[in-house]
Design an enzyme around this catalytic site. Sequence first.
Site, PDB file in Angstrom:
ATOM      1  N   THR A  71      -1.191  -2.162  21.999  1.00 52.31           N
ATOM      2  CA  THR A  71      -0.119  -1.178  21.811  1.00 52.31           C
ATOM      3  C   THR A  71       1.254  -1.847  21.967  1.00 52.31           C
ATOM      4  O   THR A  71       2.151  -1.654  21.127  1.00 52.31           O
ATOM      5  CB  THR A  71      -0.268  -0.018  22.831  1.00 52.31           C
ATOM      6  N   ASN A 140     -10.705   1.695  13.629  1.00 55.73           N
ATOM      7  CA  ASN A 140     -11.360   1.938  14.916  1.00 55.73           C
ATOM      8  C   ASN A 140     -12.274   3.158  14.906  1.00 55.73           C
ATOM      9  O   ASN A 140     -13.056   3.343  15.831  1.00 55.73           O
ATOM     10  CB  ASN A 140     -10.313   2.085  16.026  1.00 55.73           C
ATOM     11  N   GLN A 168      -9.763  -4.317  16.564  1.00 56.50           N
ATOM     12  CA  GLN A 168     -11.218  -4.114  16.483  1.00 56.50           C
ATOM     13  C   GLN A 168     -11.956  -5.285  15.850  1.00 56.50           C
ATOM     14  O   GLN A 168     -13.182  -5.308  15.863  1.00 56.50           O
ATOM     15  CB  GLN A 168     -11.532  -2.828  15.708  1.00 56.50           C
ATOM     16  N   SER A 184      -6.144  -7.192  21.289  1.00 56.66           N
ATOM     17  CA  SER A 184      -6.314  -6.543  22.586  1.00 56.66           C
ATOM     18  C   SER A 184      -7.497  -7.175  23.312  1.00 56.66           C
ATOM     19  O   SER A 184      -8.600  -7.249  22.757  1.00 56.66           O
ATOM     20  CB  SER A 184      -6.598  -5.061  22.340  1.00 56.66           C
ATOM     21  N   HIS A 186      -9.246  -6.130  25.960  1.00 60.02           N
ATOM     22  CA  HIS A 186     -10.349  -5.284  26.445  1.00 60.02           C
ATOM     23  C   HIS A 186     -11.272  -4.815  25.330  1.00 60.02           C
ATOM     24  O   HIS A 186     -12.311  -4.205  25.589  1.00 60.02           O
ATOM     25  CB  HIS A 186      -9.823  -4.099  27.268  1.00 60.02           C
ATOM     26  N   THR A 219       6.746  -9.985  34.271  1.00 62.12           N
ATOM     27  CA  THR A 219       5.986 -11.134  34.787  1.00 62.12           C
ATOM     28  C   THR A 219       4.629 -11.198  34.090  1.00 62.12           C
ATOM     29  O   THR A 219       3.949 -10.185  33.945  1.00 62.12           O
ATOM     30  CB  THR A 219       5.790 -10.987  36.316  1.00 62.12           C
ATOM     31  N   CYS A 301      -9.309   6.935  22.480  1.00 63.99           N
ATOM     32  CA  CYS A 301      -8.743   6.014  23.462  1.00 63.99           C
ATOM     33  C   CYS A 301      -7.468   6.497  24.116  1.00 63.99           C
ATOM     34  O   CYS A 301      -7.169   6.104  25.226  1.00 63.99           O
ATOM     35  CB  CYS A 301      -8.543   4.633  22.871  1.00 63.99           C
TER      36      CYS A 301
HETATM   37  N1  PLP Z   1      -5.255  -0.515  17.592  1.00 61.52           N
HETATM   38  C1  PLP Z   1      -6.536  -0.172  17.458  1.00 61.52           C
HETATM   39  C2  PLP Z   1      -7.168  -0.248  16.090  1.00 61.52           C
HETATM   40  C3  PLP Z   1      -7.270   0.264  18.556  1.00 61.52           C
HETATM   41  O1  PLP Z   1      -8.561   0.624  18.408  1.00 61.52           O
HETATM   42  C4  PLP Z   1      -6.629   0.337  19.823  1.00 61.52           C
HETATM   43  C5  PLP Z   1      -7.348   0.857  21.016  1.00 61.52           C
HETATM   44  O2  PLP Z   1      -7.976   1.846  21.001  1.00 61.52           O
HETATM   45  C6  PLP Z   1      -5.300  -0.060  19.929  1.00 61.52           C
HETATM   46  C7  PLP Z   1      -4.650  -0.468  18.798  1.00 61.52           C
HETATM   47  C8  PLP Z   1      -4.595  -0.051  21.258  1.00 61.52           C
HETATM   48  O3  PLP Z   1      -5.062  -1.117  22.052  1.00 61.52           O
HETATM   49  P1  PLP Z   1      -4.669  -1.291  23.589  1.00 61.52           P
HETATM   50  O4  PLP Z   1      -5.549  -0.407  24.365  1.00 61.52           O
HETATM   51  O5  PLP Z   1      -4.912  -2.748  23.881  1.00 61.52           O
HETATM   52  O6  PLP Z   1      -3.227  -0.964  23.726  1.00 61.52           O
END
Ligand code: PLP
Length: 351
Positions: A71, A140, A168, A184, A186, A219, A301
């Site tokens: 994000t 996603n 993804q 990302s 995670h 940081t 999410c």
């Molecule tokens: N973009 C996509 C396609 C995602 O699936 C997600 C998370 O769900 C994000 C962006 C956001 O990622 P983050 O949780 O690392 O901010």
Amino acid sequence: MTERLYLDHAATTPMLPAARSAFVDGMLKWANPSSPHAEGRAARAALEDARSRIAAALGWSHEVIFTSGATEAITIGLSGSSADATIVSATEHDAVHRAGAKGYFLSVGGEGQVAADALSGRLGALGAKQPIVAIQSANNETGVLQPLHQLGPIIRGAGGLLFADCSQSAAKLPLPDADMIAVSAHKLGGPPGVGALLVRSLDMLRPTGGQERGYRGGTENLPGVLGFAAAVEANRGWVERAKDLRAHLDGAIEAAGGEIVARGCPRIATIAGYRMPGIASATQLIQFDMAGIAVSAGSACSSGTIKGSPVLAAMGWDEIAANEVIRVSFGPDTSRADVYRFIEAWKRIKR
Ligand code: PLP
């Protein structure tokens, strides 16, 4: 108690063992990487080493700016780019729509892909403006892969920049040839709260922050970055195996009267959308949960709530049918037995 089966890896996936131990080691390197003393310099060296390892593992030979996740990478890239207009494809993640809210919209076809002629038309209508165009690699919710190898040259030919959200697909598929890429940790077996903006050249960005050579403030999250590096370097053989599992699941769902979202379109093997006609996704989620299986509806999410999917709406799905779709997403440990169990549960719920 029934053993739980987690099929929601696109929302987040457990940290890989190597990432977990790298993260814990990172907590022992507690100094601030910006401090000039020996402790700070050691932390800086570890951070820079992780930066090079991540770039190498992803096959990226340009700049890497660490962020708190995709994000923030999206926000920095789209709102801080040198471009003078933004174009956002219709099926982007909410983070992209927010960052590009003042931009132009790019529609997708019924299978969720951006068509070359729609893109050319949109670029042509901008006249002399040099845009940044956000088109994700894998969706996603549906897994649909955008034909970036075809769209990228069209954007560059019009003097624009391609921004690819690869949240993804990074570390599962090769990175596309893009000017900026969001990643990302995670989503790929690293810790939450860390990610990166990959940029072909820093000239494409306006400096905004105190760290990361002036392109991001705050940081640096050294434990997170070390966990991220270990996750990116992990073996991805399972993504190949996921193709067979997904093909089997697709066939079984269709045979049982379900509908596959974007059936005819190239999709990443780790994500699929399935419609169960006549049963709302909210009901399905509860039933699956009661059967010990975690899946999701739409994009779960950001909210933890279930709302209509703008992605399916952009693909022309009517609201009722769209509300009958769930997302299933695989991770490294998903097995054939897991897929069989999901199929049996799906059939029971549909009855
Ligand atoms: N973009 C996509 C396609 C995602 O699936 C997600 C998370 O769900 C994000 C962006 C956001 O990622 P983050 O949780 O690392 O901010």
